[in-house]
Design an enzyme around this catalytic site. Sequence first.
Site, PDB file in Angstrom:
ATOM      1  N   HIS A   1       3.791  10.545   6.420  1.00  0.00           N
ATOM      2  CA  HIS A   1       3.172  10.381   7.738  1.00  0.00           C
ATOM      3  C   HIS A   1       4.129   9.665   8.672  1.00  0.00           C
ATOM      4  O   HIS A   1       4.622   8.584   8.348  1.00  0.00           O
ATOM      5  CB  HIS A   1       1.871   9.575   7.620  1.00  0.00           C
ATOM      6  CG  HIS A   1       0.801  10.333   6.896  1.00  0.00           C
ATOM      7  ND1 HIS A   1      -0.190   9.705   6.156  1.00  0.00           N
ATOM      8  CD2 HIS A   1       0.578  11.657   6.760  1.00  0.00           C
ATOM      9  CE1 HIS A   1      -0.986  10.619   5.627  1.00  0.00           C
ATOM     10  NE2 HIS A   1      -0.542  11.809   5.981  1.00  0.00           N
TER      11      HIS A   1
ATOM     12  N   HIS B   1       0.833  -1.217   0.000  1.00  0.00           N
ATOM     13  CA  HIS B   1       0.000   0.000   0.000  1.00  0.00           C
ATOM     14  C   HIS B   1       0.857   1.252   0.000  1.00  0.00           C
ATOM     15  O   HIS B   1       0.398   2.312  -0.426  1.00  0.00           O
ATOM     16  CB  HIS B   1      -0.876   0.039   1.270  1.00  0.00           C
ATOM     17  CG  HIS B   1      -1.714  -1.182   1.448  1.00  0.00           C
ATOM     18  ND1 HIS B   1      -2.746  -1.485   0.592  1.00  0.00           N
ATOM     19  CD2 HIS B   1      -1.661  -2.181   2.365  1.00  0.00           C
ATOM     20  CE1 HIS B   1      -3.306  -2.620   1.007  1.00  0.00           C
ATOM     21  NE2 HIS B   1      -2.675  -3.057   2.064  1.00  0.00           N
TER      22      HIS B   1
ATOM     23  N   HIS C   1       5.634   6.468   6.456  1.00  0.00           N
ATOM     24  CA  HIS C   1       5.296   6.010   5.106  1.00  0.00           C
ATOM     25  C   HIS C   1       4.884   7.212   4.275  1.00  0.00           C
ATOM     26  O   HIS C   1       4.701   8.317   4.803  1.00  0.00           O
ATOM     27  CB  HIS C   1       4.144   4.975   5.164  1.00  0.00           C
ATOM     28  CG  HIS C   1       2.905   5.544   5.755  1.00  0.00           C
ATOM     29  ND1 HIS C   1       2.604   5.468   7.116  1.00  0.00           N
ATOM     30  CD2 HIS C   1       1.914   6.276   5.188  1.00  0.00           C
ATOM     31  CE1 HIS C   1       1.473   6.104   7.338  1.00  0.00           C
ATOM     32  NE2 HIS C   1       1.035   6.608   6.186  1.00  0.00           N
TER      33      HIS C   1
ATOM     34  N   THR D   1      -6.054   6.705   7.537  1.00  0.00           N
ATOM     35  CA  THR D   1      -6.592   6.977   6.196  1.00  0.00           C
ATOM     36  C   THR D   1      -6.644   5.704   5.345  1.00  0.00           C
ATOM     37  O   THR D   1      -6.912   5.761   4.146  1.00  0.00           O
ATOM     38  CB  THR D   1      -5.748   8.027   5.456  1.00  0.00           C
ATOM     39  OG1 THR D   1      -4.463   7.447   5.176  1.00  0.00           O
ATOM     40  CG2 THR D   1      -5.591   9.292   6.275  1.00  0.00           C
TER      41      THR D   1
ATOM     42  N   HIS E   1       2.437   8.763   0.831  1.00  0.00           N
ATOM     43  CA  HIS E   1       1.344   8.690  -0.149  1.00  0.00           C
ATOM     44  C   HIS E   1       1.774   9.601  -1.298  1.00  0.00           C
ATOM     45  O   HIS E   1       2.348  10.680  -1.045  1.00  0.00           O
ATOM     46  CB  HIS E   1       0.042   9.207   0.459  1.00  0.00           C
ATOM     47  CG  HIS E   1      -0.353   8.507   1.727  1.00  0.00           C
ATOM     48  ND1 HIS E   1      -1.203   7.416   1.739  1.00  0.00           N
ATOM     49  CD2 HIS E   1      -0.006   8.725   3.014  1.00  0.00           C
ATOM     50  CE1 HIS E   1      -1.363   7.010   2.990  1.00  0.00           C
ATOM     51  NE2 HIS E   1      -0.642   7.781   3.778  1.00  0.00           N
TER      52      HIS E   1
ATOM     53  N   GLU F   1      -2.658  13.412   0.714  1.00  0.00           N
ATOM     54  CA  GLU F   1      -3.970  13.042   1.265  1.00  0.00           C
ATOM     55  C   GLU F   1      -4.678  14.295   1.775  1.00  0.00           C
ATOM     56  O   GLU F   1      -5.789  14.613   1.346  1.00  0.00           O
ATOM     57  CB  GLU F   1      -3.806  12.006   2.382  1.00  0.00           C
ATOM     58  CG  GLU F   1      -3.230  10.687   1.855  1.00  0.00           C
ATOM     59  CD  GLU F   1      -3.680   9.488   2.645  1.00  0.00           C
ATOM     60  OE1 GLU F   1      -3.430   9.428   3.857  1.00  0.00           O
ATOM     61  OE2 GLU F   1      -4.325   8.597   2.052  1.00  0.00           O
TER      62      GLU F   1
HETATM   63  N1  LIG Z   1      -2.222   7.271   6.673  1.00  0.00           N
HETATM   64  S1  LIG Z   1      -2.134   6.477   8.062  1.00  0.00           S
HETATM   65  O1  LIG Z   1      -3.441   6.395   8.649  1.00  0.00           O
HETATM   66  O2  LIG Z   1      -1.120   7.105   8.899  1.00  0.00           O
HETATM   67  C1  LIG Z   1      -1.564   4.854   7.717  1.00  0.00           C
HETATM   68  C2  LIG Z   1      -1.427   4.392   6.415  1.00  0.00           C
HETATM   69  F1  LIG Z   1      -1.790   5.123   5.338  1.00  0.00           F
HETATM   70  C3  LIG Z   1      -0.888   3.133   6.153  1.00  0.00           C
HETATM   71  F2  LIG Z   1      -0.763   2.712   4.865  1.00  0.00           F
HETATM   72  C4  LIG Z   1      -0.485   2.320   7.189  1.00  0.00           C
HETATM   73  S2  LIG Z   1       0.271   0.798   6.812  1.00  0.00           S
HETATM   74  O3  LIG Z   1       1.434   1.157   6.012  1.00  0.00           O
HETATM   75  O4  LIG Z   1       0.558   0.086   8.015  1.00  0.00           O
HETATM   76  C5  LIG Z   1      -0.765  -0.182   5.789  1.00  0.00           C
HETATM   77  C6  LIG Z   1      -2.147  -0.271   6.253  1.00  0.00           C
HETATM   78  O5  LIG Z   1      -2.323  -0.259   7.603  1.00  0.00           O
HETATM   79  C7  LIG Z   1      -0.670   2.745   8.524  1.00  0.00           C
HETATM   80  N2  LIG Z   1      -0.304   1.858   9.504  1.00  0.00           N
HETATM   81  C8  LIG Z   1      -0.470   2.043  10.926  1.00  0.00           C
HETATM   82  C9  LIG Z   1      -1.916   1.879  11.365  1.00  0.00           C
HETATM   83  C10 LIG Z   1      -2.336   0.441  11.225  1.00  0.00           C
HETATM   84  C11 LIG Z   1      -1.529  -0.433  12.177  1.00  0.00           C
HETATM   85  C12 LIG Z   1      -0.084  -0.082  12.210  1.00  0.00           C
HETATM   86  C13 LIG Z   1       0.833  -0.967  12.806  1.00  0.00           C
HETATM   87  C14 LIG Z   1       2.195  -0.659  12.834  1.00  0.00           C
HETATM   88  C15 LIG Z   1       2.658   0.511  12.241  1.00  0.00           C
HETATM   89  C16 LIG Z   1       1.778   1.377  11.616  1.00  0.00           C
HETATM   90  C17 LIG Z   1       0.425   1.090  11.655  1.00  0.00           C
HETATM   91  C18 LIG Z   1      -1.193   4.028   8.762  1.00  0.00           C
HETATM   92  F3  LIG Z   1      -1.316   4.491  10.000  1.00  0.00           F
HETATM   93 ZN   LIG Z   2      -0.555   7.749   5.808  1.00  0.00          ZN
END
Ligand SMILES: NS(=O)(=O)c1c(F)c(F)c(S(=O)(=O)CCO)c(N[C@H]2CCCc3ccccc32)c1F
Ligand SMILES: [Zn+2]
Length: 263
Positions: free
Chosen positions: A117, A66, A91, A198, A93, A104
């Site tokens: 982010h 993703h 990460h 998100t 976007h 975003e």
């Molecule tokens: N935009 S956003 O809301 O910040 C956002 C993302 F867009 C995003 F793609 C991720 S992901 O890469 O993990 C793939 C999908 O969960 C996260 N992960 C977080 C929340 C989910 C659980 C977790 C566990 C360990 C580390 C990070 C995270 C995410 F928070």
């Molecule tokens: Zn994000």
Amino acid sequence: GYKWTYSGPEGEHHWSKHYPYCGGSFQSPIDIKSELLRFDPTLRPIEVQNYNLSPDEQLTLGNNGHALQISLPSKMHISSLQHRYSAAQLHFHWGSSSRIAGSEHMVNSKQYAAEMHVVHYNSDKYPNISYAVDKSDGLAVLGVLVEVGEFNPAFEQFLRFINGIKYRNQKVQVPGFNIRALLPDRLDEYYRYDGSLTTPPCYPSVLWTVFRNAITVSQKQFNALATALYSSSAQDSATIPLHSNYRKPQLVDSRIVLASFKE
Ligand SMILES: NS(=O)(=O)c1c(F)c(F)c(S(=O)(=O)CCO)c(N[C@H]2CCCc3ccccc32)c1F
Ligand SMILES: [Zn+2]
């Protein structure tokens, strides 16, 4: 969890079928419009600790299908909020090489080229991010808008390894570097609101901080990010390019968006 994507039959309009919170309230991202903003003089400058990582430390750079993500040590944390929020991962976007816009959050309906982010969890109250991810005071995410301009040496610290994570679930170890250099100079000017993840499961558990000032990357650096990765795995016969991995702005409803600065 169920497969989800950013377009097609598993795209964002279908997420709520398997992830009910995605159809709920307090969703992110949003279009941060000037008329929504309320200046809040109590919003202190963001203070981060231990962001300057030694090259002796190894970070895991990965493609999770993703997004491009970098795992972060929990000694990195935000110290200026009510609780300590320890870093978990960062990460990005982004858009695509043909349609650059891919952030975003938007500011007055302007979409930036990309958005970084840095995800933190409330380590005062929860042992790790898995416990924190669905709690209303669980997460704090720092959002950094990215636009195309000057070359960014900090970006190069992980971009140079991007061909090692072209496919889903590929990971490589990269030397630590100063993550503070990925944030804008001014940490005292930001937007603040209560929102959500998100991506599915879209838990409304995020205290969002989106910095007012963008960072820049060169056109070449942006193209590398936008064209190097696939959401398909190395074994899959069909390759699916990973780009435009952004959710569209959500309804603000009655939420207040605070600004730490006067326009
Ligand atoms: N935009 S956003 O809301 O910040 C956002 C993302 F867009 C995003 F793609 C991720 S992901 O890469 O993990 C793939 C999908 O969960 C996260 N992960 C977080 C929340 C989910 C659980 C977790 C566990 C360990 C580390 C990070 C995270 C995410 F928070
Ligand atoms: Zn994000």
